[in-house]
Design a protein around this motif. Structure first.
Motif, PDB file in Angstrom:
ATOM      1  N   ILE A  86       4.472  -6.545  -0.924  1.00  0.00           N
ATOM      2  CA  ILE A  86       4.241  -5.236  -1.550  1.00  0.00           C
ATOM      3  C   ILE A  86       2.962  -4.604  -1.006  1.00  0.00           C
ATOM      4  CG2 ILE A  86       3.797  -4.065  -3.739  1.00  0.00           C
ATOM      5  CD1 ILE A  86       5.484  -6.188  -5.118  1.00  0.00           C
ATOM      6  N   THR A  87       1.932  -5.416  -0.787  1.00  0.00           N
ATOM      7  CA  THR A  87       0.668  -4.873  -0.254  1.00  0.00           C
ATOM      8  C   THR A  87       0.885  -4.221   1.095  1.00  0.00           C
ATOM      9  OG1 THR A  87      -0.627  -6.566  -1.426  1.00  0.00           O
ATOM     10  CG2 THR A  87      -1.691  -5.449   0.410  1.00  0.00           C
ATOM     11  N   ARG A  88       1.606  -4.898   1.987  1.00  0.00           N
ATOM     12  CA  ARG A  88       1.868  -4.327   3.318  1.00  0.00           C
ATOM     13  C   ARG A  88       2.600  -2.999   3.205  1.00  0.00           C
ATOM     14  NH1 ARG A  88       3.332  -9.662   4.582  1.00  0.00           N
ATOM     15  NH2 ARG A  88       5.544  -9.083   4.524  1.00  0.00           N
ATOM     16  N   ASN A  89       3.582  -2.941   2.317  1.00  0.00           N
ATOM     17  CA  ASN A  89       4.367  -1.715   2.180  1.00  0.00           C
ATOM     18  C   ASN A  89       3.560  -0.591   1.527  1.00  0.00           C
ATOM     19  OD1 ASN A  89       7.454  -2.041   2.932  1.00  0.00           O
ATOM     20  ND2 ASN A  89       6.754  -4.001   2.101  1.00  0.00           N
ATOM     21  N   LEU A  90       2.733  -0.936   0.558  1.00  0.00           N
ATOM     22  CA  LEU A  90       1.897   0.094  -0.072  1.00  0.00           C
ATOM     23  C   LEU A  90       0.886   0.678   0.915  1.00  0.00           C
ATOM     24  CD1 LEU A  90       1.176  -1.475  -3.589  1.00  0.00           C
ATOM     25  CD2 LEU A  90       2.603   0.516  -3.091  1.00  0.00           C
ATOM     26  N   LEU A  91       0.341  -0.186   1.776  1.00  0.00           N
ATOM     27  CA  LEU A  91      -0.608   0.308   2.782  1.00  0.00           C
ATOM     28  C   LEU A  91       0.081   1.203   3.797  1.00  0.00           C
ATOM     29  CD1 LEU A  91      -2.769  -2.890   3.417  1.00  0.00           C
ATOM     30  CD2 LEU A  91      -3.412  -0.838   2.130  1.00  0.00           C
ATOM     31  N   ASN A  92       1.358   0.958   4.051  1.00  0.00           N
ATOM     32  CA  ASN A  92       2.103   1.781   4.999  1.00  0.00           C
ATOM     33  C   ASN A  92       2.465   3.157   4.453  1.00  0.00           C
ATOM     34  OD1 ASN A  92       2.102  -0.065   7.093  1.00  0.00           O
ATOM     35  ND2 ASN A  92       3.990  -1.070   6.426  1.00  0.00           N
ATOM     36  N   THR A  93       2.376   3.321   3.117  1.00  0.00           N
ATOM     37  CA  THR A  93       2.696   4.638   2.546  1.00  0.00           C
ATOM     38  C   THR A  93       1.608   5.659   2.822  1.00  0.00           C
ATOM     39  OG1 THR A  93       1.691   4.069   0.409  1.00  0.00           O
ATOM     40  CG2 THR A  93       4.040   3.601   0.685  1.00  0.00           C
ATOM     41  N   LYS A  94       0.436   5.185   3.307  1.00  0.00           N
ATOM     42  CA  LYS A  94      -0.670   6.075   3.675  1.00  0.00           C
ATOM     43  C   LYS A  94      -1.029   7.017   2.530  1.00  0.00           C
ATOM     44  CE  LYS A  94       0.313   5.879   8.615  1.00  0.00           C
ATOM     45  NZ  LYS A  94       0.609   6.629   9.844  1.00  0.00           N
ATOM     46  N   GLU A  95      -1.659   6.426   1.540  1.00  0.00           N
ATOM     47  CA  GLU A  95      -2.110   7.187   0.377  1.00  0.00           C
ATOM     48  C   GLU A  95      -2.984   8.362   0.804  1.00  0.00           C
ATOM     49  OE1 GLU A  95      -5.191   6.584  -3.378  1.00  0.00           O
ATOM     50  OE2 GLU A  95      -4.780   4.971  -1.957  1.00  0.00           O
ATOM     51  N   ARG A  96      -2.757   9.495   0.172  1.00  0.00           N
ATOM     52  CA  ARG A  96      -3.565  10.679   0.483  1.00  0.00           C
ATOM     53  C   ARG A  96      -4.941  10.530  -0.162  1.00  0.00           C
ATOM     54  NH1 ARG A  96      -5.108  15.563  -1.479  1.00  0.00           N
ATOM     55  NH2 ARG A  96      -5.233  17.298  -0.007  1.00  0.00           N
ATOM     56  N   LEU A  97      -5.974  10.529   0.670  1.00  0.00           N
ATOM     57  CA  LEU A  97      -7.349  10.391   0.190  1.00  0.00           C
ATOM     58  C   LEU A  97      -8.054  11.730   0.222  1.00  0.00           C
ATOM     59  CD1 LEU A  97      -8.290   7.142   2.141  1.00  0.00           C
ATOM     60  CD2 LEU A  97      -7.648   7.316  -0.261  1.00  0.00           C
ATOM     61  N   PRO A  98      -9.144  11.873  -0.526  1.00  0.00           N
ATOM     62  CA  PRO A  98      -9.915  13.123  -0.447  1.00  0.00           C
ATOM     63  C   PRO A  98     -10.381  13.392   0.970  1.00  0.00           C
ATOM     64  CG  PRO A  98     -10.639  11.777  -2.305  1.00  0.00           C
ATOM     65  CD  PRO A  98      -9.687  10.939  -1.497  1.00  0.00           C
ATOM     66  N   ASP A  99     -10.492  14.664   1.322  1.00  0.00           N
ATOM     67  CA  ASP A  99     -10.895  15.034   2.674  1.00  0.00           C
ATOM     68  C   ASP A  99     -12.231  14.412   3.056  1.00  0.00           C
ATOM     69  OD1 ASP A  99      -8.618  16.545   2.871  1.00  0.00           O
ATOM     70  OD2 ASP A  99      -9.587  18.414   2.270  1.00  0.00           O
TER      71      ASP A  99
END
Length: 473
Positions: A431-444
């Motif tokens: 699950i960690t690998r897949n969550l990291l691949n979703t590329k969470e949108r971070l503040p600019d």
């Protein structure tokens, strides 16, 4: 009776204030534009600035109001609110806090407004729709009482002389007399007292002139004043309101080796014991790095490399703070002494869920509201909608998408009618690998670090004639 006596004392003190001669010490040769440039730049490191939390109409005799929907929020790329005129009253300071740009031993340009100058800028900017309210902080000029009295005079003039009824956020100065703080509280919408650093040890190390007791005392006073004012308002509908939008504070993150676990426990304690509305987290910026100034050869501050301030850590702490305030989490659930820091690459709720896979996946059509709140990708509004919608018919993943659930995170932790969205392994590494691949949108600001605070005239040159036009009207 207490309300009547308090009001009489307040009126008598205000009359004396109005008839007094006010000054900030020596005369300054700086123009109001030069002061504005210095003191808006000096205020950019204070992030405890928010214009939400109060819903108060004007009475029709002045300008502005505090309707919650009437305060327009604008944010710079790093998340700082710029909808308010955000300034310091003065950047002169008798203290020598090692993390502060305005420390007494720093050789920086100094300036101080007068109460009339702050009022003039505030009203003229408001009339031109540049701002919706005021955020006023200050260095310590001469003494805490002297500074607090000047701040009180500024707010008194704004409210009484200029009839400004909009939003005002002001800093309570630790060490100032309780009476001055109380009087200022009846003129402000929100007050804040900066905790500065998460622990008393860090404060002794980097700000030896300050102590935790002086900081917590005005916090307790504001809390008690608000509770007493609520009782007065039940008896006297037209009684003056005391800090109606509540109080907040700020902690500097990264100047001391405190862990996320320590920081969250301090924040949780402040929410529970002092009824704070917000705790703000400010990533440490070594503003003194490379400067030559007196009495700082100790090397107590961390040296920052090319990566700059720990903005991603600040972002994770804000997310964790949200979990404390809205998602019924406790600090001891999110972190522990054995695991004192967040994985900065995952948001705190995902970080928690991966450490508690024994309770997942949960069935969305049967799980209670509290359990749904703990599912990554499910917000508190989405959880409420799920509880209401499933009374009508069993929910599907398509229904969850329409409700607002973020399925790219939730699909690993939910089932609908006993089935998962896709065949997945309920394993931490997978699950960690897949969550990291979703590329969470971070503040600019995390990807593009900037130290520039947006001005009222962001991309417009702010020359002398422009300011003169604003002031002269």
């Amino acid at each position: 009776m207490n309300q009547i006596m308090n009001t009489k004392r307040l009126d008598m003190r205000e009359d004396r204030m109005e008839n007094a001669v006010w000054h900030t010490g020596e005369k300054s040769d700086l123009s109001i534009q030069e002061k504005l440039n210095i003191l808006t730049d000096a205020a950019k490191y204070d992030v405890a600035c928010t214009s939400s939390g109060v819903d108060r109409k004007g009475d029709g005799t002045g300008i502005g109001n505090c309707k919650a929907s009437g305060i327009c929020h604008s944010f710079s790329s790093d998340g700082r609110c710029i909808s308010l005129l955000k300034i310091l009253f003065t950047n002169e300071c008798i203290f020598d806090c090692k993390y502060c740009l305005n420390r007494s031993s720093n050789d920086v340009p100094r300036a101080s407004f007068t109460p009339e100058e702050v009022c003039t800028l505030m009203i003229e900017f408001y009339r031109r729709n540049y701002i919706e309210g005021l955020f006023l902080s200050s260095g310590i000029l001469k003494s805490p009482d002297y500074t607090m009295e000047l701040i009180y005079k500024t707010l008194y003039l704004l409210r009484k002389k200029y009839r400004f009824q909009g939003y005002i956020h002001v800093k309570a100065i630790p060490g100032a007399s309780p009476e001055l703080i109380r009087m200022t509280g009846f003129l402000a919408d929100r007050m804040s007292v900066n905790l500065e650093l998460p622990t008393a040890e860090g404060l002794r190390k980097l700000a030896p002139h300050k102590n935790r007791k002086n900081i917590l005392t005005p916090m307790r006073m504001v809390q008690n004043g608000r509770e007493a004012n609520k009782e007065e308002l039940k008896l006297y509908r037209n009684a003056p309101q005391f800090v109606p939008a509540g109080q907040s504070t700020q902690m500097i993150i990264g100047a001391t080796p405190d862990t996320d676990y320590q920081i969250l426990n301090v924040a949780e304690s402040l929410y529970q014991k002092f009824a704070l509305k917000r705790v703000f987290y400010s990533a440490f910026v070594n503003v003194n790095q490379g400067r030559v100034y007196r009495n700082d050869q100790e090397g107590l501050l961390p040296v920052q490399g090319e990566e700059g301030p720990p903005l991603l850590r600040e972002h994770r702490l804000y997310q964790a703070d949200w979990l404390l305030r809205f998602y019924q989490f406790e600090a001891s659930e999110l972190l522990s002494e054995d695991q004192p820091n967040f994985n900065i690459w995952l948001d705190p709720k995902c970080h928690w869920a991966l450490k508690h896979l024994e309770i997942f996946p949960v069935e969305v059509n049967r799980a209670d509201y509290h359990t749904l709140l703990r599912v990554p990708g499910v917000g508190y509004r989405s959880a409420s909608r799920i509880v209401k919608a499933r009374r009508i018919a069993p929910l599907t993943f398509e229904d969850l998408r329409k409700i607002g659930v973020v399925l790219k995170r939730a699909l690993y932790f939910l089932t609908c009618n006993g089935k998962m969205m896709y065949p997945v392994k309920v394993e931490e590494d997978y699950i960690t690998r897949n969550l990291l691949n979703t590329k969470e949108r971070l503040p600019d600001s995390v990807s593009g670090i900037t130290f520039k605070q947006l001005s009222l005239f962001d991309d417009v040159s702010f020359q002398k004639e422009n300011l003169q036009e604003v002031i002269s009207g």
